[in-house]
Write a protein that holds these residues in place. Structure first.
Motif, PDB file in Angstrom:
ATOM      1  N   TYR A   1       0.827  -1.205   0.000  1.00 48.68           N
ATOM      2  CA  TYR A   1       0.000   0.000   0.000  1.00 48.68           C
ATOM      3  C   TYR A   1       0.862   1.256   0.000  1.00 48.68           C
ATOM      4  O   TYR A   1       0.521   2.243  -0.644  1.00 48.68           O
TER       5      TYR A   1
ATOM      6  N   GLY B   1      -5.722  -4.056  -6.580  1.00 48.40           N
ATOM      7  CA  GLY B   1      -6.315  -4.023  -5.241  1.00 48.40           C
ATOM      8  C   GLY B   1      -7.821  -4.182  -5.290  1.00 48.40           C
ATOM      9  O   GLY B   1      -8.405  -4.944  -4.512  1.00 48.40           O
TER      10      GLY B   1
ATOM     11  N   LEU C   1      -5.607  -5.290  -1.945  1.00 49.93           N
ATOM     12  CA  LEU C   1      -4.225  -5.698  -2.212  1.00 49.93           C
ATOM     13  C   LEU C   1      -3.838  -7.047  -1.598  1.00 49.93           C
ATOM     14  O   LEU C   1      -2.666  -7.358  -1.502  1.00 49.93           O
TER      15      LEU C   1
ATOM     16  N   ILE D   1     -11.000   1.473   3.588  1.00 48.33           N
ATOM     17  CA  ILE D   1     -10.097   1.640   2.447  1.00 48.33           C
ATOM     18  C   ILE D   1     -10.799   2.396   1.326  1.00 48.33           C
ATOM     19  O   ILE D   1     -10.200   3.225   0.643  1.00 48.33           O
TER      20      ILE D   1
ATOM     21  N   ILE E   1      -9.334   5.145  -1.296  1.00 50.78           N
ATOM     22  CA  ILE E   1      -9.021   4.822  -2.688  1.00 50.78           C
ATOM     23  C   ILE E   1     -10.067   5.338  -3.668  1.00 50.78           C
ATOM     24  O   ILE E   1      -9.769   5.463  -4.849  1.00 50.78           O
TER      25      ILE E   1
ATOM     26  N   LEU F   1      -4.467  -4.024   5.293  1.00 56.35           N
ATOM     27  CA  LEU F   1      -4.216  -3.876   3.859  1.00 56.35           C
ATOM     28  C   LEU F   1      -3.330  -5.010   3.378  1.00 56.35           C
ATOM     29  O   LEU F   1      -2.352  -5.369   4.047  1.00 56.35           O
TER      30      LEU F   1
ATOM     31  N   THR G   1      -4.909   6.103   8.354  1.00 51.66           N
ATOM     32  CA  THR G   1      -3.882   5.084   8.460  1.00 51.66           C
ATOM     33  C   THR G   1      -3.450   4.854   9.900  1.00 51.66           C
ATOM     34  O   THR G   1      -3.524   5.736  10.758  1.00 51.66           O
TER      35      THR G   1
ATOM     36  N   ASN H   1       3.259   5.318   6.522  1.00 50.74           N
ATOM     37  CA  ASN H   1       2.187   5.567   5.563  1.00 50.74           C
ATOM     38  C   ASN H   1       1.669   7.000   5.689  1.00 50.74           C
ATOM     39  O   ASN H   1       1.264   7.620   4.706  1.00 50.74           O
TER      40      ASN H   1
END
Lengths: 188, 483, 163, 494, 128
Positions: free
Chosen positions: A148, C83, C94, D7, D11, D62, D130, D135
């Motif tokens: 990620y 992903g 992912l 997520i 995204i 993740l 996060t 990250n």
């Protein structure tokens, strides 16, 4: 042995850095900065970071230098002389001092019993073989365990492209108009 | 039979209805003003009914932000008294306003009437407010809604005065008052007005004078020196504004808040036992005397009345600071008696202006003989302010003196007496000049009988009569704040 | 530079070699140093060399602007799409294990895909950056030249008028 | 699908960005961006609902790798509170961007502009969601890089946007690098990058100098990013020369996210028990906070350019957040969260409203708004309400902020500081009054261009104004949310 | 002293870091600032890579021999990302420099500040 190679390399780096920053002609500065990256890449290689060394060479000595040279062809070739600025020098020294304090507390360089080598990292090495089946642990961490982050990194690169296209407009899109309008301004 | 809740809605809502009516009927001035007077009368009726009935503990919460913060209304005797004063004087003032505005041909009458009604709405909400937050919100609304009235003339002078007005009132309230309110909230966990106060036992007595100071100086509308400057400045406004707002609604909202905070937030016993208000007694005394002396030196009629107001407001703050039940009752009563007296004085000043365009005392020699009714009313009101029986002001002053004796504040007695003497001089001068000084040849004062239009004169007669009435029916208006 | 035959010949040899090397780095990343990022940079270097030696216009001809932006975006989308695909297949974002019945094969496939995405984006971005900078340079030079030319023309006209 | 929300929050905008880059028409680029920000807003609301309903924290691994091996996303009461701010403001500002961007940005740049726009938002969301310290850095850079470009887009109207963006870039990168240095030290001490794991392992090791320095470097880096006095000098030029829409987005969200990250690392990782936090950082934040509050407010009072004025005021408001954090109590932190939330709403509204003027006159200054109150009443009223909220007038959200901040100070016996905080916030009256006076009390100067407004122009600002008033009146949900968010850092761990 | 010697690598890196940091924050030429930034960041990379090093270790590419000691791969991964981020920043920075040169005809910090002040004065002059 390791001591001598590392120390020589870093001393060399310091030398390059100083002479780069003392230079008045920007071209020399950029070239020395490229050299700095190359030597740094060598250092990374010595420190077992082959992937990093590869990347640093390609990016620091390659891409960055190309971009800097392109920039140089448009800006004045020489820097205006400056005297040493007291406040920034003080800030830089303080930062260095603080870091030295911190570092003197850290595990010894190269010590195998340091926390970072005993938590998480061993699992990567085992997992890379058993769960991922990729010999290059860096690749398995990069692309899978921390995939990620790598997506984020790719997006950063993408962002940079978008940013540069926004700022210098890619090809000769609208420069002509801008140039003409600025000329009009000067005329009027 | 009306519910108390309905009455709260009525008192808050009727002025709003009137303001809306003003906007809707702006094309038809007679209808516009007629409905305002009618609604004013209705409001007065409600206020009288509510006062007569007394508070029954009804509480009305409009908005609850958090469990301890809300916009809510809880009528109690003091608030009902203030509502009564504001409610009853409003229709009279409206009649007077209409006649005044038309008499001197002011522009933007609709805007004027609109904000006038909004200001009354805010004053009613202050009167009925159930906690400090509600009070603060409407206190600010009152400030902002009266700003267009103060600057009504639109001249540079007016705007400058407006700046002083808004500057002092808003800055003091946002800096000190709001801080005091938050302080109270943090300390007591509530802002509700509660009999006996909410701070007793919850705060270290050392901090009490400081907290009290935040309120005393945060409530700029109480015009305690040195925050009094806005009041004389606001005299650039047309006289009805001075009359209603700067004799009744705005300044009384200030001293009302001071009283309310002293009684229901600090608690009189708590104030006496900690001695936290001693310093305020001195400040208030100073304010009383200093303002009186300044009033002596003013020759503009309205300016003199303004400083007289500053001085009289000091009485009420003094009553709160003395923190004895008797003094507090006297202060509460003074809200009513002074309102009746001072509105009469301003009405008279306005009447003189409408009839003869005079504003300086020096030009008014002998004018009393041309305007006997106006000057008669003026004399009555002046006597009430001075504190001469059989007029309402006598009682409130008398009770304040009693309160001072209770607390062994001999100096305060002296202050009150000296101040009465000063009142006599600066108000008496006007009356005496009006009736007995020879009119200067060629001045407006030289001539036959010439009163202002009846719509100006009738209200001022009524208010003067109210002053007398207050003396005889004072039993109804004495509130008791024991405990 | 564009007229130097030696450079042109060397470039003609070098460019395909670089591209091959880039592919090697791209797909050998599992076993040795390298991966999408490094491969992308090398791949881009080949194009940049092509453009410097044979001229910007020709370079642009080989790799048109529109395609470039597409490449930039497509790389990110391939990575992100991998992903999303794992999500559609019922695993977390992912989680390459979902891509195949055998977790290891899934991981391999996943890594291959995302490395390809990285490589594509990086190569396209580097080329885009180069063209953006170089384009600006040549454009500004051209502009300066035109301005200077116009200036001399204007002066000439002025001189003529004075005569 | 619900399980994937954490997520998706990031995204959706992140992957929508490259798609939008490929769009050509400007109208469609805006529309797509608008829809995407709307979707992210809905996702954040769902997340908030999920977290507040269950009271649990959502953890999303993740790549299927659990912490500390992989990167995880963590939604707890704190992040669930910050996410709707960022997405909500993003949504409303995008709505406004339709006319602001049309007015200020060359139309051929629109697709790229909105790409960068979404990347900034996605980067900020990534930092909030996060649970991995490195990250955070990656997403910090995504949002920063795109922000530099967006700020530089102001050069179409004023060339000073370019140096402003450059300085922003330099200082932003220095800040990020400081963060990375601090993180490196921390990593060296613990061997992990996961925030929860870091907290656990840091508690085990003694309080070493290296740990203090790690904290100091991370804090310094984030101070730069959140523009805490005296590291705030990049902010005013960056906000004031940026295009109006960008200024609105950044002023309302960017620094807030950095504040959140600071809280997350300082309290969530080092924890209140760490001596350097409770004694060192607390004092620093209180001191810098109150000085910043005065400096910012006073600078705003003498400023005549509205964008600069409100940028200076942001410095002051950040000071209040710093004070709230510096009190080092749950109440203080809750106050900081409340103010973070409210300030985002107010500043968003203010910058959007200024944008309406700026889009017509190039710059909104005290002179350009003279007499504007009659020409563009809705816009100017929005500024008035935003200003009132900044002062902290009751019935606006600003009052609630102020109330809880002062309470937290008084409860910890900071009497003098409470007074100073109060006075500085009341001083905001001075600059708000300046605007009111110019807009309503002065006539429109002769020859000044007529200003106009359409509902589409003032609606976005008003949405935020309504929210400001709404949260000022119905404050309980916000207060509860903030208290729960603060509890994450005091009750949950250690 | 033992600890100093044991951490020699870190101290040398810190010196590099100070050099770069000074060049970034001292007023001067913008290209020089970018190069300073480069040196500053690269030295931070060295800090990370140094900490990943294990004495007698090898690059973390599995050999199949179980007795091999590998250096820590995680710092390498982090720094790979950081390098990429660094070059992205550099590209944006140079792009800005080019535009600044075109607009202000200089890339010296102090001259630009003066020009910006002039702009401010001019725009205020126009406004009033």
């Amino acid at each position: 042995m390791g001591f001598i190679i590392d120390a020589t390399l870093i001393a060399f780096l310091a030398l390059i850095a100083i002479s780069a920053l003392r230079r008045k002609r920007l071209f020399g500065m950029v070239m020395l900065s490229g050299a700095f990256s190359l030597v740094a890449a060598t250092l990374f290689l010595v420190l077992d970071a082959v992937d990093v060394a590869f990347t640093e060479a390609a990016v620091g000595a390659g891409i960055s230098t190309v971009l800097a040279l392109a920039t140089l062809s448009l800006v004045p070739a020489e820097e205006k002389p400056h005297s040493i600025a007291i406040v920034p020098a003080f800030l830089a020294l303080t930062t260095g001092l603080l870091l030295s304090i911190a570092v003197s507390d850290l595990p010894e360089f190269g010590a195998a019993d340091a926390p970072i080598h005993n938590h998480v990292a061993p699992e990567f090495i085992i997992g890379s073989e058993e769960k991922i089946g990729v010999p290059n642990v860096v690749t398995s961490v990069l692309a899978s365990y921390r995939g990620y982050d790598t997506l984020g990194e790719t997006v950063v690169v993408f962002t940079a492209a978008i940013a540069v296209l926004l700022i210098i407009g890619g090809w000769t899109r609208r420069e002509t108009e801008t140039a003409e309008s600025t000329e009009d301004d000067h005329a009027g | 039979m009306l519910h108390s809740e309905t009455l709260i809605y009525a008192l808050l809502g009727l002025p709003l209805v009137a303001s809306l009516g003003v906007l809707l009927l702006r094309k038809w001035p007679n209808l516009r003003d007629g409905q305002a007077v009618l609604i004013g009368l209705l409001t007065a009726a409600c206020a009288i009914e509510f006062f007569a009935r007394g508070a029954d503990g009804t509480s009305l919460t409009l908005l609850a932000m958090t469990p301890s913060l809300s916009i809510s209304f809880t009528p109690e005797p003091l608030g009902l008294l203030f509502a009564l004063v504001a409610g009853c004087l409003w229709p009279l003032a409206t009649v007077y306003t209409i006649s005044y505005l038309r008499g001197v041909h002011e522009d933007n009458q609709t805007r004027f009437m609109f904000f006038y009604a909004i200001a009354i709405h805010a004053a009613m909400a202050i009167a009925l407010s159930g906690n400090l937050l509600t009070l603060f919100v409407f206190y600010e609304i009152l400030t902002f809604s009266t700003y267009p009235l103060v600057t009504h003339k639109g001249t540079e002078d007016a705007r400058q005065a407006g700046r002083v007005y808004l500057g002092i009132l808003v800055a003091s309230s946002v800096v000190f008052l709001l801080f005091g309110i938050i302080g109270v909230w943090v300390i007591a966990g509530t802002l509700d007005f509660t009999a006996g106060g909410i701070l007793a036992g919850k705060i270290d007595p050392i901090y009490v004078p400081f907290l009290l100071g935040l309120f005393a100086f945060g409530i700029g509308k109480a015009a305690l020196m040195p925050l009094h400057r806005w009041l004389p400045a606001a005299m650039v406004a047309p006289t009805p504004v001075s009359a209603l707002l700067h004799a009744v609604a705005v300044v009384k909202a200030g001293v009302f808040t001071v009283l309310k905070v002293a009684i229901y937030i600090f608690g009189l016993d708590f104030l006496t036992s900690t001695g936290a208000s001693e310093w305020l007694i001195i400040v208030a005394s100073f304010s009383i005397l200093a303002a009186s002396i300044v009033a002596l030196r003013k020759t503009n009629l309205k300016a003199r009345l303004a400083y007289s107001t500053v001085s009289q407001l000091g009485y009420i703050v003094l009553g709160a600071a003395l923190a004895s039940p008797l003094a507090a009752s006297g202060a509460a009563l003074h809200i009513a008696t002074h309102a009746a007296g001072k509105i009469t004085l301003f009405f008279c000043a306005g009447a003189i202006y409408v009839a003869h365009h005079l504003s300086d005392i020096k030009d008014m020699d002998g004018l009393g003989r041309r305007m006997p009714i106006t000057y008669g009313a003026f004399a009555l009101a002046a006597l009430s302010i001075i504190g001469v029986p059989p007029l309402g002001g006598a009682w409130s002053k008398f009770m304040l003196m009693g309160g001072a004796l209770d607390g062994q504040h001999m100096l305060v007695l002296v202050v009150l007496m000296v101040s009465s003497l000063l009142n006599l001089v600066y108000l008496g001068e006007i009356v005496l000049r009006g009736f007995f000084a020879p009119a200067k040849a060629g001045s407006v004062a030289d001539g036959g009988y010439a009163e202002a239009p009846w719509a100006c004169v009738v209200p001022l007669c009524i208010t003067a009569l109210i002053s007398i009435l207050l003396f005889f029916s004072v039993d109804f208006f004495i509130l008791s704040f024991t405990g | 530079m564009q007229d130097d035959p030696v450079i042109r010949v060397i470039a003609k040899v070098l460019i395909p070699t670089m591209m091959l090397f880039a592919l090697y780095v791209q797909f050998h990343g599992d076993y040795g140093p390298g991966g999408g990022f490094q491969a992308g940079v090398i791949f881009a270097a080949a194009f940049i060399l092509n453009a410097t030696v044979f001229g910007l216009n020709r370079g642009r001809h080989v790799w048109p602007a529109r395609l470039n932006l597409l490449g930039v975006a497509l790389g990110v989308l391939i990575f992100g799409g991998t992903g999303v695909a794992t999500m559609v297949l019922g695993e977390n974002f992912l989680s390459y294990n979902a891509l195949s019945d055998d977790p290891i094969a899934g991981q391999h496939l996943g890594i291959l895909l995302v490395e390809f995405g990285v490589g594509l984006t990086v190569a396209a971005v580097m080329v885009a950056l180069f063209f953006a900078f170089a384009g600006r340079v040549s454009h500004v030079r051209l502009l300066n030249k035109t301005r200077a030319h116009e200036k001399t023309l204007a002066e000439k006209a002025k001189g003529a008028a004075n005569d | 699908m619900m399980h994937h929300l954490p997520i998706l929050q990031v995204i959706v905008p992140l992957l929508a960005a490259p798609l939008i880059a490929l769009l050509r028409g400007r109208e469609i680029a805006w529309l797509a961006t608008f829809i995407v920000t709307g979707v992210t807003f809905v996702i954040s609301l769902l997340l908030y609902y999920q977290v507040s309903e269950s009271g649990a924290r959502l953890v999303y691994d993740l790549g299927g790798w659990a912490a500390p091996l992989g990167i995880v996303y963590v939604i707890d009461a704190a992040s669930a509170l910050v996410l709707p701010i960022v997405t909500g403001i993003g949504f409303v500002v995008t709505l406004a961007a339709r006319h602001l961007v049309t007015a200020e940005i060359d139309q051929r740049d629109h697709a790229l502009f909105f790409t960068a726009w979404l990347l900034t938002i996605a980067g900020m969301l990534g930092q909030v969601t996060t649970g991995d310290a490195f990250n955070i850095f990656v997403f910090l850079e995504i949002s920063s890089l795109s922000a530099y470009a967006l700020v530089a887009m102001g050069a179409g109207r004023d060339r000073r946007a370019l140096p402003a963006a450059f300085n922003y870039l330099i200082l932003g990168t220095v800040g990020a690098t400081f963060y990375v240095i601090g993180l490196g030290l921390l990593y060296m001490l613990t061997g992990t990058l996961n925030l929860d794991d870091l907290a656990v392992r840091l508690a085990d090791i003694e309080q070493t100098r290296a740990a203090y320095m790690a904290m100091a470097f991370i804090a310094l880096g984030l101070f730069l990013k959140m523009a805490l006095f005296p590291l705030h000098f990049w902010l005013v030029p960056a906000y004031s020369f940026a295009p109006s829409a960008v200024a609105a987005l950044m002023a309302a969200t960017a620094t807030k996210v950095s504040v959140y990250v600071l809280v997350r690392l300082m309290f969530g990782v080092f924890g209140i028990g760490f001596v350097g936090i409770s004694e060192g950082l607390g004092t620093v934040l209180l001191t810098l906070g109150i000085i910043g509050a005065f400096v910012g407010t006073l600078a705003a009072i003498i400023e005549t350019d509205l964008k600069k004025l409100f940028a200076q005021s942001s410095i002051a408001q950040l000071g209040y957040m710093a004070i709230g954090i510096g009190i080092m109590t749950p109440a203080g932190l809750a106050a900081a969260f409340i103010h973070l939330f409210n300030h985002a709403l107010m500043k968003g509204a203010l910058f959007l409203a200024i944008g309406v003027i700026g889009a017509q006159t190039g710059r909104a200054t005290m002179r350009t708004i003279e007499g504007a109150g009659r020409q563009i009443p809705m816009t100017m009223t929005a500024i008035l309400f935003g200003g009132l909220a900044l002062i902290g007038v009751p019935l606006t959200a600003g009052f609630i902020s102020k109330l809880y901040l002062i309470r937290a100070l008084l409860e910890s016996d900071f009497w003098v500081l409470a007074g100073l905080t109060f006075v500085s916030s009341a001083l905001a009256l001075a600059y708000v009054w300046k605007i009111v006076e110019a807009a309503w009390l002065k006539p429109r100067p002769e020859g000044a261009p007529d200003l106009y407004e359409t509902p589409m122009m003032w609606l976005p600002a008003w949405l935020l104004v309504i929210a400001t008033i709404g949260f000022g009146i119905f404050a309980s949900p916000l207060i509860n949310g903030a208290v729960q968010a603060a509890a994450v850092f005091f009750g949950g761990q250690s | 002293m033992t600890s100093l010697l044991a951490q020699w690598n870190y101290f040398l890196v810190i010196i590099l870091m100070m050099l770069g940091f000074y060049a970034v924050i001292a007023r001067g030429n913008m290209v020089k600032k970018m190069i300073g930034l480069n040196i500053f960041q690269t030295s931070v990379f060295m800090l990370y890579i140094s900490m990943g090093k294990v004495s007698n270790g090898t690059a973390p590419i599995l050999t199949g021999d179980s007795s091999t000691v590998y250096s820590n791969p995680l710092p390498h991964v982090l720094i790979l990302t950081a390098i990429v981020v660094g070059v992205a920043t550099t590209a944006v920075g140079y792009a800005l420099i080019i535009r600044i040169q075109e607009s202000f005809n200089t890339i010296e910090d102090d001259e630009i500040i003066e020009l910006m002040d002039d702009d401010e004065a001019a725009s205020e002059g126009r406004a009033s």
